[in-house]
Design a protein around this motif. Structure first.
Motif, PDB file in Angstrom:
ATOM      1  N   MET A   1       0.822  -1.200   0.000  1.00 23.75           N
ATOM      2  CA  MET A   1       0.000   0.000   0.000  1.00 23.75           C
ATOM      3  C   MET A   1       0.863   1.261   0.000  1.00 23.75           C
ATOM      4  SD  MET A   1      -2.879   1.455  -0.026  1.00 23.75           S
ATOM      5  CE  MET A   1      -3.601   3.039   0.322  1.00 23.75           C
ATOM      6  N   ARG A   2       1.905   1.262   0.827  1.00 20.18           N
ATOM      7  CA  ARG A   2       2.735   2.454   0.907  1.00 20.18           C
ATOM      8  C   ARG A   2       3.457   2.738  -0.405  1.00 20.18           C
ATOM      9  NH1 ARG A   2       2.117   6.340   4.228  1.00 20.18           N
ATOM     10  NH2 ARG A   2       4.334   6.775   4.284  1.00 20.18           N
ATOM     11  N   ASN A   3       3.781   1.711  -1.177  1.00 17.01           N
ATOM     12  CA  ASN A   3       4.414   1.947  -2.475  1.00 17.01           C
ATOM     13  C   ASN A   3       3.487   2.736  -3.396  1.00 17.01           C
ATOM     14  OD1 ASN A   3       6.762   0.650  -1.796  1.00 17.01           O
ATOM     15  ND2 ASN A   3       6.044  -1.343  -2.516  1.00 17.01           N
ATOM     16  N   HIS A   4       2.190   2.407  -3.341  1.00 18.75           N
ATOM     17  CA  HIS A   4       1.227   3.149  -4.162  1.00 18.75           C
ATOM     18  C   HIS A   4       1.130   4.591  -3.698  1.00 18.75           C
ATOM     19  CE1 HIS A   4       0.004  -0.427  -6.284  1.00 18.75           C
ATOM     20  NE2 HIS A   4      -0.244  -1.040  -5.146  1.00 18.75           N
ATOM     21  N   VAL A   5       1.153   4.780  -2.376  1.00 19.92           N
ATOM     22  CA  VAL A   5       1.105   6.137  -1.835  1.00 19.92           C
ATOM     23  C   VAL A   5       2.328   6.917  -2.284  1.00 19.92           C
ATOM     24  CG1 VAL A   5       1.106   7.506   0.264  1.00 19.92           C
ATOM     25  CG2 VAL A   5      -0.268   5.424   0.156  1.00 19.92           C
ATOM     26  N   ARG A  44      -6.298   3.425  16.699  1.00 24.10           N
ATOM     27  CA  ARG A  44      -6.203   2.488  17.810  1.00 24.10           C
ATOM     28  C   ARG A  44      -6.792   1.132  17.461  1.00 24.10           C
ATOM     29  NH1 ARG A  44      -7.611   6.802  22.647  1.00 24.10           N
ATOM     30  NH2 ARG A  44      -5.468   7.569  22.880  1.00 24.10           N
ATOM     31  N   GLU A  45      -7.802   1.138  16.593  1.00 17.43           N
ATOM     32  CA  GLU A  45      -8.364  -0.131  16.142  1.00 17.43           C
ATOM     33  C   GLU A  45      -7.367  -0.893  15.282  1.00 17.43           C
ATOM     34  OE1 GLU A  45     -11.871   0.980  14.116  1.00 17.43           O
ATOM     35  OE2 GLU A  45     -12.993   1.487  15.934  1.00 17.43           O
ATOM     36  N   GLN A  46      -6.435  -0.148  14.640  1.00 18.20           N
ATOM     37  CA  GLN A  46      -5.460  -0.774  13.753  1.00 18.20           C
ATOM     38  C   GLN A  46      -4.077  -0.884  14.411  1.00 18.20           C
ATOM     39  OE1 GLN A  46      -5.577   1.959  10.493  1.00 18.20           O
ATOM     40  NE2 GLN A  46      -7.470   1.130   9.646  1.00 18.20           N
ATOM     41  N   ALA A  47      -4.021  -0.710  15.734  1.00 22.32           N
ATOM     42  CA  ALA A  47      -2.733  -0.584  16.414  1.00 22.32           C
ATOM     43  C   ALA A  47      -1.891  -1.848  16.369  1.00 22.32           C
ATOM     44  CB  ALA A  47      -2.954  -0.156  17.865  1.00 22.32           C
ATOM     45  N   ALA A  48      -2.497  -2.983  16.018  1.00 20.87           N
ATOM     46  CA  ALA A  48      -1.730  -4.221  15.989  1.00 20.87           C
ATOM     47  C   ALA A  48      -0.652  -4.180  14.920  1.00 20.87           C
ATOM     48  CB  ALA A  48      -2.663  -5.409  15.743  1.00 20.87           C
ATOM     49  N   GLU A  49      -0.833  -3.387  13.870  1.00 26.61           N
ATOM     50  CA  GLU A  49       0.131  -3.297  12.789  1.00 26.61           C
ATOM     51  C   GLU A  49       0.882  -1.976  12.855  1.00 26.61           C
ATOM     52  OE1 GLU A  49       1.041  -5.474  10.454  1.00 26.61           O
ATOM     53  OE2 GLU A  49      -0.248  -6.971  11.404  1.00 26.61           O
ATOM     54  N   PRO A  50       2.222  -2.006  12.765  1.00 24.26           N
ATOM     55  CA  PRO A  50       2.968  -0.747  12.742  1.00 24.26           C
ATOM     56  C   PRO A  50       2.580   0.085  11.525  1.00 24.26           C
ATOM     57  CG  PRO A  50       4.437  -2.628  13.124  1.00 24.26           C
ATOM     58  CD  PRO A  50       3.106  -3.182  12.735  1.00 24.26           C
ATOM     59  N   ALA A  51       2.557   1.375  11.677  1.00 26.30           N
ATOM     60  CA  ALA A  51       2.272   2.271  10.554  1.00 26.30           C
ATOM     61  C   ALA A  51       3.528   2.407   9.702  1.00 26.30           C
ATOM     62  CB  ALA A  51       1.829   3.632  11.082  1.00 26.30           C
ATOM     63  N   GLU A  52       3.373   2.288   8.391  1.00 30.22           N
ATOM     64  CA  GLU A  52       4.530   2.355   7.496  1.00 30.22           C
ATOM     65  C   GLU A  52       4.805   3.800   7.075  1.00 30.22           C
ATOM     66  OE1 GLU A  52       5.092  -0.501   4.457  1.00 30.22           O
ATOM     67  OE2 GLU A  52       3.743  -1.953   5.381  1.00 30.22           O
ATOM     68  N   ILE A  53       6.099   4.135   7.015  1.00 29.31           N
ATOM     69  CA  ILE A  53       6.510   5.483   6.623  1.00 29.31           C
ATOM     70  C   ILE A  53       7.444   5.408   5.414  1.00 29.31           C
ATOM     71  CG2 ILE A  53       6.292   6.364   8.971  1.00 29.31           C
ATOM     72  CD1 ILE A  53       9.376   6.297   9.129  1.00 29.31           C
ATOM     73  N   MET A  54       7.542   6.521   4.701  1.00 29.00           N
ATOM     74  CA  MET A  54       8.526   6.627   3.624  1.00 29.00           C
ATOM     75  C   MET A  54       9.891   6.964   4.197  1.00 29.00           C
ATOM     76  SD  MET A  54       6.414   8.485   0.569  1.00 29.00           S
ATOM     77  CE  MET A  54       5.465   9.534   1.650  1.00 29.00           C
ATOM     78  N   THR A  89       1.832   8.513   7.091  1.00 27.00           N
ATOM     79  CA  THR A  89       1.909   9.739   6.294  1.00 27.00           C
ATOM     80  C   THR A  89       1.939  10.963   7.189  1.00 27.00           C
ATOM     81  OG1 THR A  89       0.836   8.754   4.371  1.00 27.00           O
ATOM     82  CG2 THR A  89       0.686  11.137   4.584  1.00 27.00           C
ATOM     83  N   ARG A  90       1.212  10.915   8.308  1.00 25.97           N
ATOM     84  CA  ARG A  90       1.221  12.049   9.235  1.00 25.97           C
ATOM     85  C   ARG A  90       2.617  12.239   9.831  1.00 25.97           C
ATOM     86  NH1 ARG A  90      -3.267  14.415  10.865  1.00 25.97           N
ATOM     87  NH2 ARG A  90      -4.484  12.560  10.308  1.00 25.97           N
ATOM     88  N   LEU A  91       3.293  11.134  10.141  1.00 25.31           N
ATOM     89  CA  LEU A  91       4.654  11.254  10.667  1.00 25.31           C
ATOM     90  C   LEU A  91       5.605  11.769   9.586  1.00 25.31           C
ATOM     91  CD1 LEU A  91       6.141  10.679  13.370  1.00 25.31           C
ATOM     92  CD2 LEU A  91       6.931   8.554  12.337  1.00 25.31           C
ATOM     93  N   THR A 117      -0.447   6.060  16.967  1.00 24.37           N
ATOM     94  CA  THR A 117       0.358   4.871  17.272  1.00 24.37           C
ATOM     95  C   THR A 117       1.788   5.311  17.533  1.00 24.37           C
ATOM     96  OG1 THR A 117       1.163   2.729  16.474  1.00 24.37           O
ATOM     97  CG2 THR A 117       0.854   4.419  14.830  1.00 24.37           C
ATOM     98  N   ARG A 118       2.485   4.566  18.372  1.00 26.09           N
ATOM     99  CA  ARG A 118       3.891   4.858  18.651  1.00 26.09           C
ATOM    100  C   ARG A 118       4.818   3.860  17.978  1.00 26.09           C
ATOM    101  NH1 ARG A 118       5.698   8.360  22.577  1.00 26.09           N
ATOM    102  NH2 ARG A 118       4.055   9.697  23.392  1.00 26.09           N
ATOM    103  N   VAL A 119       4.272   2.995  17.140  1.00 25.01           N
ATOM    104  CA  VAL A 119       5.076   1.966  16.477  1.00 25.01           C
ATOM    105  C   VAL A 119       4.990   2.152  14.967  1.00 25.01           C
ATOM    106  CG1 VAL A 119       5.530  -0.505  16.234  1.00 25.01           C
ATOM    107  CG2 VAL A 119       4.589   0.389  18.388  1.00 25.01           C
ATOM    108  N   TYR A 120       6.159   2.295  14.319  1.00 24.82           N
ATOM    109  CA  TYR A 120       6.227   2.561  12.876  1.00 24.82           C
ATOM    110  C   TYR A 120       7.200   1.588  12.224  1.00 24.82           C
ATOM    111  CZ  TYR A 120       3.643   6.771  13.943  1.00 24.82           C
ATOM    112  OH  TYR A 120       2.674   7.636  14.360  1.00 24.82           O
ATOM    113  N   ARG A 121       7.036   1.470  10.917  1.00 26.03           N
ATOM    114  CA  ARG A 121       7.869   0.512  10.177  1.00 26.03           C
ATOM    115  C   ARG A 121       8.411   1.165   8.918  1.00 26.03           C
ATOM    116  NH1 ARG A 121       5.860  -4.709   6.784  1.00 26.03           N
ATOM    117  NH2 ARG A 121       7.794  -5.897   6.716  1.00 26.03           N
ATOM    118  N   ARG A 122       9.667   0.859   8.623  1.00 25.44           N
ATOM    119  CA  ARG A 122      10.313   1.333   7.392  1.00 25.44           C
ATOM    120  C   ARG A 122      11.051   0.154   6.801  1.00 25.44           C
ATOM    121  NH1 ARG A 122      12.746   3.155   3.179  1.00 25.44           N
ATOM    122  NH2 ARG A 122      14.031   5.059   3.201  1.00 25.44           N
ATOM    123  N   VAL A 123      10.674  -0.238   5.596  1.00 26.12           N
ATOM    124  CA  VAL A 123      11.282  -1.386   4.924  1.00 26.12           C
ATOM    125  C   VAL A 123      12.298  -0.878   3.905  1.00 26.12           C
ATOM    126  CG1 VAL A 123      10.876  -3.412   3.483  1.00 26.12           C
ATOM    127  CG2 VAL A 123       9.224  -2.775   5.252  1.00 26.12           C
TER     128      VAL A 123
END
Length: 470
Positions: A1-5, A44-54, A89-91, A117-123
């Motif tokens: 999803m983030r690649n499309h963004v 918060r409903e989606q907190a189980a998954e880290p939010a992805e950033i660019m 995206t907000r971060l 969320t306080r947990v983020y992911r960058r691949v």
């Protein structure tokens, strides 16, 4: 999803932004209060998954290649108007605002993201390499180690946890091969670092830079105290002094009113977020005029050292120390003693400056590093961290002059290659050395506590405190 963004926001073809009627929105659209409650609830409903950033490296490179930061902010805000629950995206938007110099809006936007969320992911790359967990602090671009640049050429899967106190239990975090404490020592992170003392002593995975007390010791005034005296080394005598005490010294009738560093001195405010350049004061009588131009609060007063060369130019070296080995990053060449590094302001550098920097980078190992090998080893042993950077120079009497040590200096290759084609290989070497050190550290069993042995210097820290092992 983030690649499309990413493709929608930063198309290489020159498109103006996302196909949205709100794409021209200003960044303030992303921080409107009416959206906050719903945004936090969804997140918060989606907190189980880290939010992805660019990530900062992508954003900074876009700016370096001519995409104005205000335009990037509009495009990110346009996407948030479509999907306000996208904390990643907000971060990213907060990073763009901080890069543009809008610290207040940047930190406000960051706070909204961290409320989601306080947990983020960058691949990076394929994402099939090392799994790294980083502990970060909320704050501006000086608050944390620039992992985005250090890992950019790797296949690391990076998870970032923003802390507001002791870290969450190991069981509540994504599994990882190695962790890193990436929080820098600033006025705003001192308390947080103190709350992390001992937190990683028994962490089930290896931890890099896992000694927050050593990071806390990297303030300018503390550094001058921990670096030992040596005939080949100088760390500027630096004191933290209140404005009241400085004014009392100015107005004193005593023949010896001053107990600070010898003049000339450099004065700089310590207030969080204050990026004012240091001012040089040649004698005590000049302090009052200097104080009139500086915001209220404590100040750092440091002894001034002349480090100009025979040609009158000042050369300041930025060195990344990885597993006890120095790697050159940048060299600032200037007729002024401040000798500031250039990145996005690369056009300010003349051809002669760039030619000189290229020469100094290419010959660093055989010249500067060789001349100051003993002094660099002394600094490395004093700091006792797996990764850190230093700003330094060579004084007129031939000593290594250390200005600053930190775990959050920028070491990157985001500058346009037409202007600085020589920088990229050195940034790549730093990145490769950093990833190799992480990989080696991850491979070492955490129960082994014997200190690593190095040919040139004593061990920096034992394995239980997170030292790298080659």
């Amino acid at each position: 999803m983030r690649n499309h963004v990413h493709r929608a926001l930063f198309p290489r073809s020159g498109s103006s932004g996302p196909a949205s009627p709100r794409s021209a929105a200003t960044h303030t659209d992303a921080t409107r209060a009416p959206d906050e409650a719903s945004c936090v609830m969804v997140a918060r409903e989606q907190a189980a998954e880290p939010a992805e950033i660019m990530g900062l490296a992508v954003l900074l490179r876009e700016a370096a290649y001519g995409r104005a930061l205000h335009r990037l902010a509009r495009e990110l805000a346009g996407w948030l108007a479509i999907k306000p629950s996208d904390a990643g995206t907000r971060l990213d938007l907060s990073s763009v605002l901080l890069l543009s110099g809008d610290r207040k809006s940047g930190l406000e936007t960051q706070a909204l993201a961290l409320a989601q969320t306080r947990v983020y992911r960058r691949v990076f790359g394929s994402g099939r390499g090392l799994r790294v967990l980083a502990f970060l602090a909320p704050g501006d671009l000086t608050a944390n180690t620039p992992l985005d640049y250090l890992l950019e050429a790797s296949d690391v899967d990076l998870t970032m946890v923003y802390c507001d106190g002791p870290p969450p239990p190991f069981e509540d975090l994504p599994d990882h091969d190695v962790a890193i404490l990436a929080i820098n020592r600033t006025e705003e992170t001192v308390l947080l670092l103190s709350q992390l003392h001992g937190a990683f002593d028994n962490w089930p995975r290896p931890v890099v830079n896992g000694r927050p007390e050593r990071i806390s010791a990297l303030s300018r005034d503390s550094l001058s105290a921990i670096v030992p005296c040596h005939r080949r080394l100088a760390a500027a005598d630096t004191r933290r002094i209140s404005r009241r005490r400085l004014l009392a010294a100015i107005r004193s009738m005593s023949p010896e009113p001053w107990d600070g560093p010898l003049f000339p001195v450099l004065i700089r405010p310590t207030a969080a977020g204050c990026d004012r350049r240091p001012e040089k004061v040649d004698e005590i009588g000049g302090l009052e005029a200097c104080l009139a131009e500086i915001p209220d609060g404590d100040l750092e007063v440091a002894a001034f050292y002349d480090y100009s060369a025979a040609d009158g130019l000042f050369r300041k070296f930025r060195i990344a120390v990885i597993d006890g080995k120095p790697h050159i990053s940048h060299v600032a060449v200037s007729p002024h003693w401040r000798a500031r590094y250039c990145s996005l302001a690369s056009m300010d550098w003349g051809l002669g400056d760039r030619t000189e920097e290229a020469r100094l980078l290419a010959t660093f190992d055989e010249t500067f590093a060789l001349r100051h090998r003993v002094a660099l080893d002394i600094v490395i042993e004093a700091v006792q961290l797996d990764y850190f950077d230093i700003d330094c120079a060579e004084s007129v009497d031939g000593r290594l002059l250390v200005f600053k040590a930190s775990v959050a200096m920028l070491t990157h290759a985001a500058d346009p290659p037409k202007l600085h084609p020589y920088r990229a290989p050195f940034s790549s070497r730093i990145s490769a050395a950093f990833v190799a050190a992480l990989t080696a550290r991850a491979a070492r069993p955490t129960h082994l506590t014997a200190p690593s042995q190095r040919a040139r210097q004593p061990s920096l820290a034992d394995a239980s405190s997170g030292a790298f092992t080659p």
